[in-house]
Motif scaffolding. Structure first.
Motif, short mmCIF file in Angstrom:
data_model
loop_
_atom_site.label_atom_id
_atom_site.label_comp_id
_atom_site.label_asym_id
_atom_site.label_seq_id
_atom_site.Cartn_x
_atom_site.Cartn_y
_atom_site.Cartn_z
N VAL A 238 6.61 -0.76 -1.19
CA VAL A 238 6.48 -2.21 -1.18
C VAL A 238 5.03 -2.62 -1.39
CG1 VAL A 238 6.68 -4.27 0.28
CG2 VAL A 238 8.58 -2.65 0.14
N ALA A 239 4.11 -1.95 -0.69
CA ALA A 239 2.68 -2.26 -0.85
C ALA A 239 2.21 -2.02 -2.27
CB ALA A 239 1.85 -1.43 0.13
N ALA B 246 7.70 5.66 3.50
CA ALA B 246 7.82 5.65 2.04
C ALA B 246 8.19 4.27 1.53
CB ALA B 246 8.85 6.68 1.59
N LEU B 247 9.09 3.58 2.24
CA LEU B 247 9.49 2.23 1.84
C LEU B 247 8.31 1.26 1.93
CD1 LEU B 247 11.69 0.20 1.00
CD2 LEU B 247 12.13 -0.14 3.44
N VAL B 248 7.56 1.32 3.03
CA VAL B 248 6.39 0.44 3.20
C VAL B 248 5.35 0.73 2.11
CG1 VAL B 248 4.44 -0.07 4.72
CG2 VAL B 248 6.75 0.06 5.65
N THR B 249 5.13 2.00 1.81
CA THR B 249 4.18 2.38 0.76
C THR B 249 4.63 1.84 -0.59
OG1 THR B 249 3.65 4.39 1.98
CG2 THR B 249 3.03 4.32 -0.34
N GLY C 40 2.00 -6.00 -8.77
CA GLY C 40 2.47 -7.32 -9.18
C GLY C 40 1.32 -8.30 -9.32
N VAL C 41 0.40 -8.29 -8.37
CA VAL C 41 -0.78 -9.17 -8.45
C VAL C 41 -1.64 -8.77 -9.65
CG1 VAL C 41 -2.92 -9.81 -7.27
CG2 VAL C 41 -0.77 -9.75 -6.01
#
Length: 139
Positions: free
Chosen positions: A21-22, A16-19, A28-29
């Motif tokens: 962050v991705a 969940a954390l990796v998702t 953001g981009v």
């Protein structure tokens, strides 16, 4: 303390954390691209100031949205039904945000594809400073 250790050891929490962050990196981009497109339409002397003010407001707006995110997540009680499909406030908020992004992206693509002669006749050369700052903050 045991629940915190269990959460650290849980692979689904790390996923969940990796998702998250991705998603934040992609969004953001995406936001940077929109900010660059919107501020590029302003006269050069206003573009930098519009970016700073808009990003400042967006930071404040994002903090407020994050503070209210827990509340919005729980807005799952159906407000109305349409064709046997229940719609909650959370659904309506997500739909509105998605539609805003689709409309904004479509307009930007249309402006970049449209020949310059038609663009000059259809719209003024530079948008209003306030409108640009508001759009940057909302994005």
């Amino acid at each position: 303390m045991d629940s915190a250790l269990a959460l650290i050891a849980d692979p689904s929490a790390w996923l969940a954390l990796v998702t998250l962050v991705a998603m934040e990196i992609v969004l953001g981009v995406d936001n940077l691209i929109f900010v660059a497109l919107l501020s590029a339409k302003l006269p050069e002397e206003y573009a930098g100031r519009a970016r700073c003010i808009g990003v400042g407001f967006s930071l404040i707006f994002r903090v407020l949205l994050l503070a209210g995110a827990a509340y919005v997540v729980h807005l799952t009680r159906p407000v109305f039904f349409l064709f046997r499909q229940a719609f909650s406030w959370r659904d309506l908020i997500l739909i509105a945000g998605g539609l805003f992004l689709v409309v904004k992206a479509t307009r930007e693509i249309h402006e970049s594809v449209e020949p310059e002669e038609k663009l000059k006749a259809a719209a003024p050369k530079s948008p209003a400073f306030r409108a640009t700052v508001v759009q940057i903050a909302l994005l």
